[in-house]
Design a protein around this motif. Structure first.
Motif, mmCIF file in Angstrom:
data_model
loop_
_atom_site.group_PDB
_atom_site.id
_atom_site.type_symbol
_atom_site.label_atom_id
_atom_site.label_comp_id
_atom_site.label_asym_id
_atom_site.label_seq_id
_atom_site.Cartn_x
_atom_site.Cartn_y
_atom_site.Cartn_z
ATOM 1 N N UNK A 1 18.050 20.365 -56.863
ATOM 2 C CA UNK A 1 18.579 19.643 -57.768
ATOM 3 C C UNK A 1 19.168 20.925 -58.736
ATOM 4 N N UNK A 2 20.358 20.769 -59.074
ATOM 5 C CA UNK A 2 21.043 22.029 -59.930
ATOM 6 C C UNK A 2 21.338 23.089 -59.218
ATOM 7 N N UNK A 3 21.768 22.862 -57.865
ATOM 8 C CA UNK A 3 21.787 23.938 -56.949
ATOM 9 C C UNK A 3 22.802 25.165 -57.391
ATOM 10 N N UNK A 4 23.867 24.944 -58.227
ATOM 11 C CA UNK A 4 24.781 25.861 -58.576
ATOM 12 C C UNK A 4 25.779 26.272 -57.327
ATOM 13 N N UNK A 5 25.565 27.558 -56.999
ATOM 14 C CA UNK A 5 26.264 28.129 -55.775
ATOM 15 C C UNK A 5 25.665 28.149 -54.771
ATOM 16 N N UNK A 6 24.279 27.725 -54.658
ATOM 17 C CA UNK A 6 23.573 27.575 -53.116
ATOM 18 C C UNK A 6 22.689 28.672 -52.916
ATOM 19 N N UNK B 1 22.041 19.902 -51.328
ATOM 20 C CA UNK B 1 22.214 20.809 -52.887
ATOM 21 C C UNK B 1 23.131 19.997 -53.783
ATOM 22 N N UNK B 2 22.498 19.737 -54.780
ATOM 23 C CA UNK B 2 23.387 18.716 -55.755
ATOM 24 C C UNK B 2 23.697 19.459 -57.171
ATOM 25 N N UNK B 3 24.676 19.133 -57.667
ATOM 26 C CA UNK B 3 25.111 19.740 -58.928
ATOM 27 C C UNK B 3 26.178 19.166 -59.605
ATOM 28 N N UNK C 1 32.102 24.041 -54.971
ATOM 29 C CA UNK C 1 33.086 24.708 -54.039
ATOM 30 C C UNK C 1 32.813 25.971 -53.503
ATOM 31 N N UNK C 2 32.022 26.726 -54.291
ATOM 32 C CA UNK C 2 31.602 27.991 -53.924
ATOM 33 C C UNK C 2 30.463 27.941 -52.739
ATOM 34 N N UNK C 3 29.577 27.000 -53.297
ATOM 35 C CA UNK C 3 28.567 26.957 -52.203
ATOM 36 C C UNK C 3 28.885 26.465 -50.823
ATOM 37 N N UNK C 4 29.762 25.507 -50.894
ATOM 38 C CA UNK C 4 30.400 24.880 -49.584
ATOM 39 C C UNK C 4 30.924 25.874 -48.979
ATOM 40 N N UNK D 1 10.493 17.774 -49.853
ATOM 41 C CA UNK D 1 10.423 18.674 -51.049
ATOM 42 C C UNK D 1 11.713 18.376 -52.018
ATOM 43 N N UNK D 2 11.549 18.635 -53.107
ATOM 44 C CA UNK D 2 12.452 18.603 -54.398
ATOM 45 C C UNK D 2 12.293 19.773 -55.192
ATOM 46 N N UNK D 3 13.548 20.675 -55.178
ATOM 47 C CA UNK D 3 13.350 21.780 -55.856
ATOM 48 C C UNK D 3 14.281 21.591 -57.390
ATOM 49 N N UNK D 4 13.943 22.207 -58.423
ATOM 50 C CA UNK D 4 14.715 22.272 -59.789
ATOM 51 C C UNK D 4 14.451 23.355 -60.392
#
Length: 242
Positions: free
Chosen positions: A57-62, A77-79, A86-89, A120-123
């Motif tokens: 959650x809130x992955x930013x650039x990944x 990854x969600x943001x 787009x950078x993460x992808x 697992x959930x990461x934030x």
């Protein structure tokens, strides 16, 4: 933007403007690159990521999402920052990262759509940037399966944290861009613990993250006075949080 969305437009704009530098280890995101192995290994002390379904959650650039996928997890990854996603992808394509996907969706919306779907959930480094952190914690608790793990990291709110994380990191050492953190949005561990218990999660353990500006080295410790991480867990079916 949806007026009810749990996001600060100024915060999204701030990170969008820097998105193209996310994967440059010498950029404003250098601290994230440096602490990522520490937090990744800390997560794996609680649960082996291989084969697990994970949402970041809130992955930013990944940065964390990508590393968890490389440990064998199936990662979403969600943001809400279009540019960062787009950078993460793009990075996932260039690096040929397996088992990873990204979506522009809020934690709350995803929780309604996919309750109890993830092991697992990461934030991480996210709660201090939203108007209603308790809502994010509740969404994370909804997303995780019974007996699954939810990991949070954020910044404490006290005089030492203000001195180290804002004055020191942003103005003196220039580790982060000025304005990255707002003092009034920082969360004391007791406040986050209250949100965690209110969401039906159990507190398992915590770790602090420290930094030496002379050696430019980060390490984990028991000192949660500035940066800290909480490992929490959703109880198994039929059990209750004490």
């Amino acid at each position: 933007m949806n007026a009810s969305l749990n996001a600060d437009p100024a915060e999204l704009a701030k990170f969008s403007d820097l998105a193209h530098r996310w994967w440059d280890p010498e950029s404003e995101f250098r601290p994230l690159h440096q602490i990522n192995p520490l937090r990744l290994n800390w997560i794996q002390e609680s649960i082996v990521l291989q084969g697990k379904d994970v949402v970041d959650i809130g992955c930013g650039g990944g940065i964390l999402s990508d590393s968890m996928a490389r440990r064998g997890a199936n990662v979403l990854g969600v943001d809400l920052s279009t540019k960062a996603l787009k950078v993460a992808q793009l990075h996932a394509l260039e690096a040929q990262t397996p088992n990873i996907a990204y979506r522009e969706v809020s934690a709350e919306e995803l929780a309604q759509e996919r309750p109890a779907s993830f092991d697992v959930v990461t934030c991480m480094e996210m709660l201090e940037h939203v108007p209603d952190p308790a809502s994010i914690v509740r969404a994370c608790a909804t997303l995780v399966k019974p007996s699954g793990w939810v990991f949070f990291s954020t910044l404490n709110r006290n005089a030492k944290s203000f001195l180290f994380a804002i004055v020191g990191a942003e103005y003196l050492l220039k580790l982060l861009p000025r304005g990255t953190h707002s003092y009034d949005k920082l969360l004391r561990p007791s406040e986050l613990a209250r949100f965690v218990r209110g969401a039906g999660l159990s507190m398992e353990h915590s770790r602090g993250l420290e930094y030496n500006p002379l050696t430019r080295r980060y390490w984990l410790s028991a000192d949660t006075s500035v940066n800290y991480m909480l490992a929490t867990r959703r109880p198994a079916e039929g059990s209750h949080v004490s």
